[in-house]
Design an enzyme around this catalytic site. Structure first.
Site, PDB file in Angstrom:
ATOM      1  N   GLU A 123       1.547 -11.757   7.535  1.00 48.35           N
ATOM      2  CA  GLU A 123       0.550 -10.692   7.580  1.00 48.35           C
ATOM      3  C   GLU A 123       0.036 -10.535   9.003  1.00 48.35           C
ATOM      4  O   GLU A 123      -0.314 -11.512   9.667  1.00 48.35           O
ATOM      5  CB  GLU A 123      -0.628 -10.996   6.660  1.00 48.35           C
ATOM      6  N   THR A 153      -2.684  -5.090   7.673  1.00 50.55           N
ATOM      7  CA  THR A 153      -4.003  -4.806   7.125  1.00 50.55           C
ATOM      8  C   THR A 153      -4.612  -3.572   7.785  1.00 50.55           C
ATOM      9  O   THR A 153      -4.059  -3.017   8.736  1.00 50.55           O
ATOM     10  CB  THR A 153      -4.963  -5.983   7.355  1.00 50.55           C
ATOM     11  N   ASP A 177     -13.531  -3.172   0.761  1.00 48.55           N
ATOM     12  CA  ASP A 177     -14.972  -3.385   0.906  1.00 48.55           C
ATOM     13  C   ASP A 177     -15.605  -2.202   1.610  1.00 48.55           C
ATOM     14  O   ASP A 177     -15.011  -1.608   2.515  1.00 48.55           O
ATOM     15  CB  ASP A 177     -15.240  -4.659   1.718  1.00 48.55           C
TER      16      ASP A 177
END
Length: 293
Positions: free
Chosen positions: A17, A48, A109
């Site tokens: 990642e 991400t 979030d």
């Protein structure tokens, strides 16, 4: 080919990642890190983006370049909270056009400074909603979801959290990647409980090499993972004696032991949260044995 199809080739794997650097002036250095880690031959690399999609455009560009310029199969993170369906559709269309076949479907979030009207989309409130949306709008796209060995910080309890993982997988997820953890017993217990409620899809353990005491303390405070007391004491002692280089040495050794035990136990593969640190990851994976399953 989707990631789940590559997983079905019956050989253990390493996946990675990355996160997009905040400043594009850092991109050349980032892609040098990518090139160094490409030698590991990861099954895939995920990318991400920031809270509320704040770096979504960078994620799209990076996954496209990793795929088309660096030869890596890629998976883009995608969050749904506060998003319009039309924007998500455009992002998915752009991924498909770039030849990116997989998405990690996440709720996401809210940004800390989000205004009340930010979460305007009331139909895609959960990752399960997003998984279903992707499966309907792009049926040929692969979908990963997140699992939480130590329970999602907002979950009612572990039982509800596991059932929510099952819902995400039932709604379209092909496999799950876990939040980072530092005690493999947490992962093994989590998978056993998942199997007991009918989850039969791959659950990939996510591990992280600790490179800085300050960085990892911030990460665990955000994600709800715990640092075992003995491990934390070892990191603190290393920090006192040798600072960040000594902490990284201890952190990499711990993550390596985790990976060795997980692979020996027959996990499908190990997903490494790289923190964009090439040498730490290279040291972690050096000599790891990937078995035929």
């Amino acid at each position: 080919m989707k990631i789940i199809d590559k997983m079905d080739r019956s050989r253990q794997f390493i996946s990675l990642e990355f996160f997009p650097p905040k400043d594009k002036s850092e991109w050349p250095g980032f892609f040098q890190v990518v090139d160094r880690l490409a030698q590991i031959k990861p099954l895939f690399a995920s990318v991400t983006y920031g809270a509320g999609g704040s770096t979504k455009g960078d994620t799209l560009e990076i996954v496209s370049r990793l795929k088309n310029e660096h030869g890596l199969d890629t998976m883009a993170h995608l969050t749904c909270i506060g998003a319009y369906r039309g924007d998500l559709q455009l992002f998915l269309d752009s991924l498909a056009e770039a030849g990116v076949n997989d998405v990690l479907a996440l709720r996401g979030d809210l940004p800390k400074d989000a205004p009340p009207e930010f979460s305007v989309c009331r139909t895609l409130l959960h990752a399960s909603d997003l998984a279903a949306f992707i499966r309907e709008s792009h049926p040929g796209m692969g979908i990963g979801v997140a699992g939480y060995p130590e329970v999602h910080p907002e979950a009612v309890d572990a039982e509800h959290d596991l059932r929510y993982l099952k819902l995400k997988l039932d709604q379209g997820g092909d496999f799950a990647i876990t939040q980072l953890f530092f005690d493999n017993a947490l992962y093994f217990d989590f998978v056993a409980k998942a199997r007991s409620i009918g989850i039969d899809k791959p659950v990939i353990p996510g591990i992280i090499p600790v490179v800085s005491l300050k960085v990892i303390q911030r990460i665990v405070s955000l994600c709800g993972a715990s640092l075992p007391a003995a491990y934390l004491a070892e990191l603190e002692e290393a920090d006192r004696k040798g600072g960040a280089p000594a902490v990284q040495e201890v952190g990499v050794a711990h993550a390596r032991r985790q990976a060795e035990e997980l692979l020996a136990a027959g996990v499908p593969g190990v997903h490494i949260y790289t923190l964009n640190r090439d040498q730490a990851v290279l040291d972690l994976v050096q000599g790891l044995t990937l078995q035929e399953l």
